[in-house]
Design a protein around this motif. Structure first.
Motif, short mmCIF file in Angstrom:
data_model
loop_
_atom_site.label_atom_id
_atom_site.label_comp_id
_atom_site.label_asym_id
_atom_site.label_seq_id
_atom_site.Cartn_x
_atom_site.Cartn_y
_atom_site.Cartn_z
N ARG A 7 0.83 -1.21 0.00
CA ARG A 7 0.00 0.00 0.00
C ARG A 7 0.86 1.25 0.00
N GLN A 8 2.04 1.18 0.62
CA GLN A 8 2.89 2.36 0.74
C GLN A 8 3.67 2.63 -0.54
N ARG A 9 3.92 1.59 -1.34
CA ARG A 9 4.82 1.76 -2.47
C ARG A 9 4.33 2.78 -3.50
N PRO A 10 3.04 2.77 -3.91
CA PRO A 10 2.63 3.75 -4.92
C PRO A 10 2.90 5.20 -4.54
N PRO A 11 2.54 5.67 -3.31
CA PRO A 11 2.86 7.06 -2.96
C PRO A 11 4.36 7.33 -2.97
N GLN A 12 5.16 6.39 -2.45
CA GLN A 12 6.60 6.57 -2.45
C GLN A 12 7.14 6.58 -3.88
N GLN A 13 6.58 5.72 -4.71
CA GLN A 13 7.00 5.64 -6.10
C GLN A 13 6.66 6.94 -6.83
N ARG A 14 5.46 7.45 -6.61
CA ARG A 14 5.05 8.71 -7.23
C ARG A 14 5.99 9.84 -6.81
N SER A 15 6.32 9.89 -5.53
CA SER A 15 7.20 10.94 -5.03
C SER A 15 8.59 10.85 -5.65
N HIS A 16 9.10 9.62 -5.77
CA HIS A 16 10.42 9.42 -6.35
C HIS A 16 10.43 9.83 -7.81
N ILE A 17 9.40 9.44 -8.55
CA ILE A 17 9.30 9.82 -9.96
C ILE A 17 9.22 11.34 -10.09
N ALA A 18 8.44 11.98 -9.23
CA ALA A 18 8.28 13.43 -9.29
C ALA A 18 9.61 14.14 -9.06
N LYS A 19 10.40 13.66 -8.11
CA LYS A 19 11.70 14.27 -7.82
C LYS A 19 12.65 14.15 -9.01
N ILE A 20 12.70 12.96 -9.59
CA ILE A 20 13.60 12.75 -10.74
C ILE A 20 13.12 13.56 -11.94
N ALA A 21 11.80 13.58 -12.17
CA ALA A 21 11.25 14.35 -13.29
C ALA A 21 11.57 15.83 -13.13
N ALA A 22 11.47 16.34 -11.91
CA ALA A 22 11.78 17.75 -11.65
C ALA A 22 13.24 18.04 -11.96
N ARG A 23 14.13 17.13 -11.56
CA ARG A 23 15.56 17.34 -11.84
C ARG A 23 15.82 17.33 -13.34
N LEU A 24 15.16 16.44 -14.07
CA LEU A 24 15.32 16.39 -15.52
C LEU A 24 14.85 17.69 -16.16
N MET A 25 13.75 18.24 -15.66
CA MET A 25 13.24 19.49 -16.21
C MET A 25 14.18 20.65 -15.91
N ALA A 26 14.73 20.66 -14.70
CA ALA A 26 15.61 21.76 -14.30
C ALA A 26 16.97 21.69 -14.96
N GLU A 27 17.54 20.49 -15.06
CA GLU A 27 18.91 20.34 -15.54
C GLU A 27 19.01 20.07 -17.04
N ASP A 28 18.05 19.33 -17.59
CA ASP A 28 18.14 18.92 -18.99
C ASP A 28 17.24 19.72 -19.91
N GLY A 29 16.44 20.63 -19.34
CA GLY A 29 15.61 21.49 -20.18
C GLY A 29 14.38 20.83 -20.75
N ILE A 30 13.92 19.73 -20.16
CA ILE A 30 12.69 19.10 -20.63
C ILE A 30 11.51 19.97 -20.22
N ALA A 31 10.74 20.44 -21.20
CA ALA A 31 9.65 21.35 -20.90
C ALA A 31 8.36 20.63 -20.53
N SER A 32 8.20 19.42 -21.02
CA SER A 32 6.96 18.67 -20.81
C SER A 32 7.07 17.82 -19.54
N ALA A 33 6.16 18.06 -18.60
CA ALA A 33 6.15 17.25 -17.38
C ALA A 33 5.83 15.79 -17.70
N ALA A 34 4.97 15.57 -18.69
CA ALA A 34 4.60 14.20 -19.06
C ALA A 34 5.83 13.44 -19.56
N LEU A 35 6.62 14.08 -20.42
CA LEU A 35 7.83 13.44 -20.93
C LEU A 35 8.83 13.21 -19.81
#
Length: 202
Positions: A7-35
């Motif tokens: 039960r705990q894994r999905p929220p933790q997984q979502r949070s981990h994905i969000a953190k990595i996605a944010a870093r990709l957007m900030a550092e690599d210039g990805i404009a699309s949150a979906a991508l």
């Protein structure tokens, strides 16, 4: 694995994905949150069907990342982009311009583009204006079916997208992919944001 861990894994997984996605957007210039989310999931060995954070979660993580690691750079970049946007909006004032996107919402980073919505009777009128003003542009693919055209300009080394909509759509409240009202601002608000930081758009 226990049922509690399952039960705990999905929220933790979502949070981990969000953190990595944010870093990709900030550092690599990805404009699309979906991508960015898809790339983040794949970097964790997860399928595209994995439980994903919504765009608001990624945006919150992006703001946190920028505050921690890019605060001075990010704010200077945003002010530069706001200044360019204000000058461009002034020149296309007859087409009812509104600033939208990351430059307005405060998440614009080192690779951000300027997005300006225009509302007019015909996209051709905007093209004729740009040609008469000797402003070079190219056509880009619209991100929404409502847009008649996207005219991309290069100003002071910055990409600016003029997204042209029918005049009647000015009364429409556009929404983000996750259902939030998409913020937009007239020139007066953009100038106020600049003035609040002691910057003139001239």
């Amino acid at each position: 694995m226990s049922s509690r861990q399952e039960r705990q894994r999905p929220p933790q997984q979502r949070s981990h994905i969000a953190k990595i996605a944010a870093r990709l957007m900030a550092e690599d210039g990805i404009a699309s949150a979906a991508l960015a989310k898809r790339k983040a999931a794949r970097s964790l060995g997860l399928p595209d069907s994995a439980a994903m954070p919504d765009d608001a979660e990624v945006e919150a993580e992006l703001r946190t990342y920028q505050q921690l690691f890019q605060e001075d750079e990010q704010e200077a970049r945003r002010m530069q982009l706001l200044g360019i946007a204000a000058r461009l909006m002034t020149s296309v004032q007859r087409f009812n311009p509104y600033l939208s996107g990351s430059v307005l919402d405060g998440t614009a980073g080192r690779y951000a583009e300027i997005d300006i919505q225009l509302f007019t009777d015909s996209a051709k009128d905007v093209e004729i204006f740009l040609l008469n003003e000797r402003i070079s542009y190219r056509h880009s693919a619209p991100r929404t079916d409502r847009a008649e055209a996207v005219l991309t300009l290069f100003i002071d080394g910055v990409v600016a997208n003029l997204v042209v909509y029918p005049r009647d759509d000015e009364r429409v409240s556009f929404k983000t992919r996750d259902g939030r009202i998409r913020e937009r601002a007239r020139l007066a608000k953009v100038l106020k944001l600049l003035a609040g930081n002691g910057i003139s758009a001239a």
